[in-house]
Design an enzyme around this catalytic site. Sequence first.
Site, mmCIF file in Angstrom:
data_model
loop_
_atom_site.group_PDB
_atom_site.id
_atom_site.type_symbol
_atom_site.label_atom_id
_atom_site.label_comp_id
_atom_site.label_asym_id
_atom_site.label_seq_id
_atom_site.Cartn_x
_atom_site.Cartn_y
_atom_site.Cartn_z
ATOM 1 N N HIS A 299 -3.318 -5.705 1.067
ATOM 2 C CA HIS A 299 -2.719 -6.114 2.664
ATOM 3 C C HIS A 299 -2.421 -7.325 3.107
ATOM 4 O O HIS A 299 -3.271 -7.782 3.863
ATOM 5 C CB HIS A 299 -3.478 -5.258 3.842
ATOM 6 C CG HIS A 299 -3.257 -3.738 3.434
ATOM 7 N ND1 HIS A 299 -2.375 -2.850 4.305
ATOM 8 C CD2 HIS A 299 -3.836 -2.858 2.753
ATOM 9 C CE1 HIS A 299 -2.446 -1.470 3.837
ATOM 10 N NE2 HIS A 299 -3.248 -1.403 2.779
ATOM 11 N N CYS B 288 0.766 -1.013 0.024
ATOM 12 C CA CYS B 288 -0.033 -0.042 -0.033
ATOM 13 C C CYS B 288 0.910 1.392 0.000
ATOM 14 O O CYS B 288 1.318 1.809 -1.017
ATOM 15 C CB CYS B 288 -0.858 -0.118 1.281
ATOM 16 S SG CYS B 288 -2.215 1.105 0.941
ATOM 17 N N GLU C 20 -0.776 -8.598 5.238
ATOM 18 C CA GLU C 20 -0.471 -8.522 6.631
ATOM 19 C C GLU C 20 -1.755 -8.626 7.365
ATOM 20 O O GLU C 20 -1.901 -8.742 8.601
ATOM 21 C CB GLU C 20 0.394 -7.539 7.196
ATOM 22 C CG GLU C 20 -0.101 -6.228 7.270
ATOM 23 C CD GLU C 20 -0.481 -5.211 6.030
ATOM 24 O OE1 GLU C 20 -0.440 -5.934 4.971
ATOM 25 O OE2 GLU C 20 -0.580 -4.248 5.979
#
Lengths: 630, 91, 91, 232
Positions: free
Chosen positions: D196, D87, D198
């Site tokens: 994302h 991002c 994560e």
Amino acid sequence: MTTEPQVAAEENSEAVANVVVGEFDGGPDTVQRAAATPDELQPYAELGLRTDEYERIREVLGRRPTQSELAMYSIMWSEHCSYKSSKVHLRQFGEKAPPSDRLLAGIGENAGVIQIADDIAVTFKVESHNHPSYVEPYQGAATGVGGIVRDILAMGARPVAVMDPLRFGAADHEDTARVLPGVVGGIGGYGNSLGLPNIGGEVVFDPCYQGNPLVNALCVGVLPVDRLQNKAAAGPGNIVVLMGAKTGRDGIGGVSVLASATFDSESEQRRPSVQVGDPFMEKLLIEACLELYDDRRVVGIQDLGGAGLTCALTETAAAAGTGMTVELDHVPLREPSMAPHEILASESQERMLLIVEPHQLEFVLKTAARWGVLATAIGEVTPPGPDGLPGRLTITWQGHTVVDVPPGSLADDGPVYARPVREPADLILLQADRAETLPRPSTPEDVRATLLRMIASPNLCDKSWVTEQYDRYVLGNTVLAQPEDAGVIRIDESSGLGVALSVDGNGRYARLDPYSGAKLALAEAYRNVAVTGAKPLAVTNCLNFGSPEDPAVMWQFAEAVRGLADGCAELGIPVTGGNVSFYNQTGAAAIHPTPIVGVLGVLDDVAQRVPMGFPKPAHAEGDIIFLLGE
Amino acid sequence: MARVVVDVMLKPEILDPQGQAVASALPRLGVDDVTSVRIGRRIEIEFAGEPDLDRAREIADKLLANPVIEDFALHIAEGDSQESQPAEAPA
Amino acid sequence: MARVVVDVMLKPEILDPQGQAVASALPRLGVDDVTSVRIGRRIEIEFAGEPDLDRAREIADKLLANPVIEDFALHIAEGDSQESQPAEAPA
Amino acid sequence: MSARVGVVTFPGSLDDGDAMRAVRLAGGDAVGLWHADPDLHGVDAVILPGGFSYGDYLRGGAIARFAPVMESIAAAVRDGLPVLGICNGFQILCEAHILPGALIRNQHMHFRARDQRLRIEAVQPVWTNAFNDSQEVVIPIKHGEGRYVADERTLDELEANGQVVARYVGGNPNGAQRDIAAVSNAAGNVVGMMPHPEHAVDALTGPSTDGLGFFTSMLKFLAGVPADQGAS
Ligand SMILES: Nc1ncnc2c1ncn2[C@@H]1O[C@H](COP(=O)(O)OP(=O)(O)O)[C@@H](O)[C@H]1O
């Protein structure tokens, strides 16, 4: 402290913006000058003060107030800072509250703090930013989030999630097309940039909110129990530090009536009451403050919100009973030409006031610098007066003393009114128009049509246009968020300890019966939290009403508070904080009384949470569905 | 072809976090003599016929600028694109 | 006081949805003769001493514009605020 | 000994903690790196996390690119250091011209957060070796400036070289050209992605655990790739 400007005061001041205060002879209005010119006329009425209130200020000071002092009293004794109309009612929250040994800080603090484990506490609060969000939806909503986040930060907590109960006018009204995207954009823009997951809220449309949208924002934070902060400016000799953004002429609309004679009408326009938020600065402020707390560098701390320095200085000093000297010349300004009363009234965002011991000052300034945040020593804590009397707050500017007041007279001893209450005249009629008398769909086609109409109605439709603008994942601890009835976040990764939160309110119920309406809002939030598997522990609330000077509104308010306090007593959980927003009113028409209630509960292990949707049946023959309750 | 250019800037007394962030990044680029940076919007409006200043002013007022926090100014610009405007072309 | 103004616009081949949104809202205001709207940034840089065009060009090149998607142009503007700049004030 | 993976914190970084958690869950050691410190502390790979570095008011990543740590990273990239930009990290890599193209405002002009389906388009040795070719995964997106753009020639080159690492499927959330969600540099050691991963490492807090694959890929790569896959 709230950030809600008082609509009435603002309107007043605009009308008389050109009143000039006496001759000014170039310098500021000093304490000395005030003592020598007792008869000078002062625009107290334009500042929203009543004659008897002004007389009381003169009594407290033993002279007329200086211009700066007048500005400070007018702000601190306003409805939104002094709670002068609501105080007598809000007391019930304390009086009826069940005893709790989990409550580490309650009403009166920046936010209530609840212990949820041996060494972990959470703090949460909901606040309004209604009027600014109508004027400038994006910035109004954004700074609303910024303000509540600083309240949470001031308690020593790391903010970890936000929620946003919203009310708008009719969905198809053209002004809603201006207000709604702006508000949602502002809440998302600020919250997302701070890295706070949005875990729930409400979007409700009703024409009664057309000129008065409600933008309430809730923030929850987490702290180790021994990191709890307080606002008391304790310890004479300690240094008063202002940290964060520079001070500009934001939000001083209310005191612009005190313009010096040298301001012409053009500079008059240069007095925005709109505050612009800087979430990046706030993020740095959060990190810097948390580092300072962890390193035990601060004695006391207070956020700057609606009443800016005025509120922070008087509240911190009053809380400790100490005095304080402040040199306004040290306050970093965005516009060098600001007058002392403007500096004191400024609502510039992203600022905190810190009390630090002299030997810690260097560390504090260094930490701030490391995070790229401005920090400046602006004053010193002074001893209390003799015989246990509280100390005085004296403020100088360019070598002149422009303020010399007992801080408690501003922070704690504002006027208190028991305003007249009267049941709204139309209530009987409203209540007589009962749901039972409505036509019922009788044929399958009717039922189908009704269902389709309901599904398509703005109040029931899918809210993802809103929620897709909010980050729910950041921080990696969001266990439940939209479209669930309650948000759940993990607090402790090793144990799975977490909290559930829900905010609810129904202005239409409250309009029909404010006592029950408030109770129902509480019950709904309580249920939403309980069904996740959490044990409800604490309540926050934001009471959005019309003008307290209208006895019918005041009656609604009194009833709603009584209902909420009774409901909390029955459920056995305390109100730990909240906010009152009055004057949500267009002309004589008030919004529906809209108490918004937030409930927080604790889950020992968030892995055990119960989501809203039915999971895939575990058995071939399917799961059994029960209906509980009457 | 001629266009109307509308420049929209935050009112001077309004905080400009964007400009501030750029200003404080400049020292890292070795620039130390900039005292302030303000960031606004530049809007280029092309008309089918003659550029129409009054029309453009109306558009700016209603749609392009937020009068609560912004001021705007407009002028007619000649040429195909910003680079070829004589008044603006030292680049 | 003099400032350097940097105008940054998306390259013409890059779609500008913001400009498009404005353009498509215009008919509702009764404006039918606008053929295109492009929205970029206007950056005003104030120097401690004399406005320094070369310095500003360097800042623009490195930081203010991304050459992959944007073009920029710069000029010196006189006066206190945008409204009073003679170069831009035919309005 | 497990690999040491640096996660850079810029002022305004938000997902740095999540990236570190993901590294740990994948079995690596997460090492915090500070934007102002050019020392990479001997890490074996670097992650530039999501967030709004320096507020991102001008353009995402425009200011962060000048952070002292970025010079060291740019140099190490040339020596093959694996770098993942997520991002805002992707934006920074593009601004620094470590990756081609640019990320601009979403076409619909709103910030958009949703669980997004992606197709892994390049099973490359460093960051996506744990996936199958054309595997579809679900990973959250959340951004306001995620529309990937580059000129046609660059796009054609990216496609031809297998540098398009992932594409949006089931709806393009931001108007990205050719539905591009992730790209790599020519050498393949640097990947930038808008989604994302994560936030998709734990079923309790994410929509899937599909994101874990990016981190385990990198750790496997660092541990020594099987010969047939070959390092870049
Ligand atoms: N303003 C908002 N901000 C964040 N979440 C919201 C907002 N409005 C609604 N939501 C979320 O969207 C979901 C659906 O909302 P709603 O339709 O009001 O559900 P319900 O009627 O069950 O409360 C809920 O999870 C709610 O928390």
